[in-house]
Design a protein around this motif. Structure first.
Motif, short mmCIF file in Angstrom:
data_model
loop_
_atom_site.label_atom_id
_atom_site.label_comp_id
_atom_site.label_asym_id
_atom_site.label_seq_id
_atom_site.Cartn_x
_atom_site.Cartn_y
_atom_site.Cartn_z
N MET A 2 0.83 -1.21 0.00
CA MET A 2 0.00 0.00 0.00
C MET A 2 0.86 1.26 0.00
N GLN A 3 1.97 1.22 0.76
CA GLN A 3 2.88 2.37 0.82
C GLN A 3 3.49 2.65 -0.56
N LYS A 4 3.88 1.60 -1.25
CA LYS A 4 4.44 1.75 -2.60
C LYS A 4 3.41 2.35 -3.55
N LEU A 5 2.16 1.92 -3.41
CA LEU A 5 1.08 2.42 -4.26
C LEU A 5 0.88 3.92 -4.05
N PHE A 6 0.85 4.33 -2.78
CA PHE A 6 0.64 5.75 -2.47
C PHE A 6 1.82 6.59 -2.93
N LYS A 7 3.03 6.09 -2.76
CA LYS A 7 4.21 6.84 -3.21
C LYS A 7 4.21 7.01 -4.72
N ASP A 8 3.79 5.97 -5.43
CA ASP A 8 3.71 6.06 -6.88
C ASP A 8 2.63 7.05 -7.30
N ALA A 9 1.51 7.07 -6.56
CA ALA A 9 0.42 8.00 -6.85
C ALA A 9 0.89 9.44 -6.70
N ILE A 10 1.69 9.72 -5.67
CA ILE A 10 2.23 11.07 -5.46
C ILE A 10 3.19 11.44 -6.59
N LYS A 11 4.03 10.49 -6.99
CA LYS A 11 5.00 10.72 -8.07
C LYS A 11 4.28 11.02 -9.39
N ILE A 12 3.26 10.21 -9.72
CA ILE A 12 2.51 10.40 -10.96
C ILE A 12 1.76 11.73 -10.94
N GLY A 13 1.16 12.05 -9.80
CA GLY A 13 0.44 13.31 -9.67
C GLY A 13 1.35 14.51 -9.82
N HIS A 14 2.54 14.43 -9.25
CA HIS A 14 3.52 15.51 -9.37
C HIS A 14 3.90 15.72 -10.83
N GLU A 15 4.18 14.62 -11.51
CA GLU A 15 4.59 14.72 -12.91
C GLU A 15 3.45 15.27 -13.77
N GLN A 74 -0.59 19.63 -4.51
CA GLN A 74 -0.74 19.66 -5.97
C GLN A 74 -0.64 18.25 -6.54
N SER A 75 0.26 17.45 -5.97
CA SER A 75 0.52 16.11 -6.50
C SER A 75 -0.63 15.14 -6.25
N VAL A 76 -1.39 15.33 -5.18
CA VAL A 76 -2.53 14.44 -4.90
C VAL A 76 -3.83 15.07 -5.42
N ASN A 77 -3.67 16.01 -6.36
CA ASN A 77 -4.79 16.61 -7.10
C ASN A 77 -5.78 17.35 -6.21
N ILE A 78 -5.28 18.00 -5.17
CA ILE A 78 -6.10 18.92 -4.38
C ILE A 78 -5.85 20.31 -4.94
#
Length: 308
Positions: A2-15, A74-78
């Protein structure tokens, strides 16, 4: 997992949001697909947890927002936008544009607002139809608040890059060292205070020969670190005075302030066992530091840093 999933979500959102959308560039199809997937799952879960499921726009103001917090949101789309102003300026002087905003800035100038920076102390001066023409029946106050050519003195120091404004510090909060260098304590506190081992920090330096700091460590994180490094101690006071803890905090401070000028860097610090609080009158009701009270309450510790 789950931690890996959330970290990837933040990375993708940032990009997606900062490297493509903010720059007006169309994201690659694969990135868009992953972003939309996370937007319907991870980001939605986060928004639901903090009660902002029906988000549209969240203006941020009142105090500087740390860059790392800004980028995370910004990365988590807020959808946050940072603005700057005061009651005297009909609230907004500048505001994040829809695209091409700069992290670390406080936005671009609003239409009809004239702005210049006072070369003497970097004060932000503004003029325009949205700016007050003066305080009611307070002629002496108006003389202090306005320049001879009608610009309102905001009381804040900053600088312009094109039409983008950057905030430095409240003028009244600026320190001047005994060497004549101006220090913006809030900027230093923001940088160093973002560390997970630091709960609170008060930077010292007014009329002093170098910058120092009073630091309240995060007790829980510090105790975890001590356990991991097998540091032996009998009480919390002994822990915060342990040489290994002092060296660790010093190295983390140095890492956070590597981009500061040498005269802005914290040279010495003291670790405190108890946090600053409203009860001790060291914090305002909005949790801002009461610097005069802190200087008085910790005069012995502060003087000791400059005597050694």
């Amino acid at each position: 997992m789950m931690q890996k999933l959330f970290k990837d979500a933040i990375k993708i959102g940032h990009e997606y949001n900062l490297e493509y959308k903010n720059k007006g560039i169309r994201p690659p199809a694969g990135l868009s697909l992953k972003f939309n997937l996370y937007n319907q799952t991870v980001y939605r879960l986060l928004k639901k947890a903090i009660g902002i499921e029906k988000d549209h726009l969240f203006p941020i103001g009142g105090a500087p927002l740390a860059d790392n917090v800004n980028m995370f949101l910004q990365s988590v789309n807020i959808p946050i936008v940072i603005g700057y102003g005061s009651s005297e300026t009909a609230a907004t002087i500048c505001f994040y544009p829809k695209n091409n905003f700069i992290i670390g800035s406080i936005g671009t100038l609003m239409p009809g607002v004239e702005l210049r920076i006072d070369p003497e102390n970097n004060e932000i001066l503004v003029k325009g139809k949205t700016i007050t023409s003066g305080y009611y029946k307070k002629p002496e106050e108006n003389v202090r608040a306005f320049t001879a050519d009608g610009y309102f003195r905001t009381g804040d120091a900053g600088y312009l890059e094109g039409s983008t404004l950057f905030f430095r510090e409240r003028i009244k909060d600026l320190y001047k060292t005994s060497n004549g260098k101006y220090i913006a304590p809030q900027i230093i506190e923001g940088l160093v205070g973002s560390d997970k081992y630091i709960r609170q920090i008060a930077v010292i330096g007014d009329e002093r020969k170098f910058v120092s700091a009073l630091i309240v460590p995060d007790a829980e994180e510090l105790e975890k670190y001590a356990g991991k490094k097998q540091i032996q101690y009998t009480g919390y006071d002994e822990l915060i005075n342990h040489p290994n803890i002092h060296r660790m905090i010093a190295s983390r401070i140095e890492e956070h302030q590597k981009d500061l000028a040498s005269y802005e860097k914290i040279k010495k610090f003291v670790l405190l066992a108890y946090p600053f609080s409203m009860e001790s009158e060291e914090l305002t009701d909005t949790l801002k530091l009461r610097r005069r009270v802190i200087l008085k309450n910790y005069a012995i510790q502060i003087d000791k840093m400059y005597k050694e």
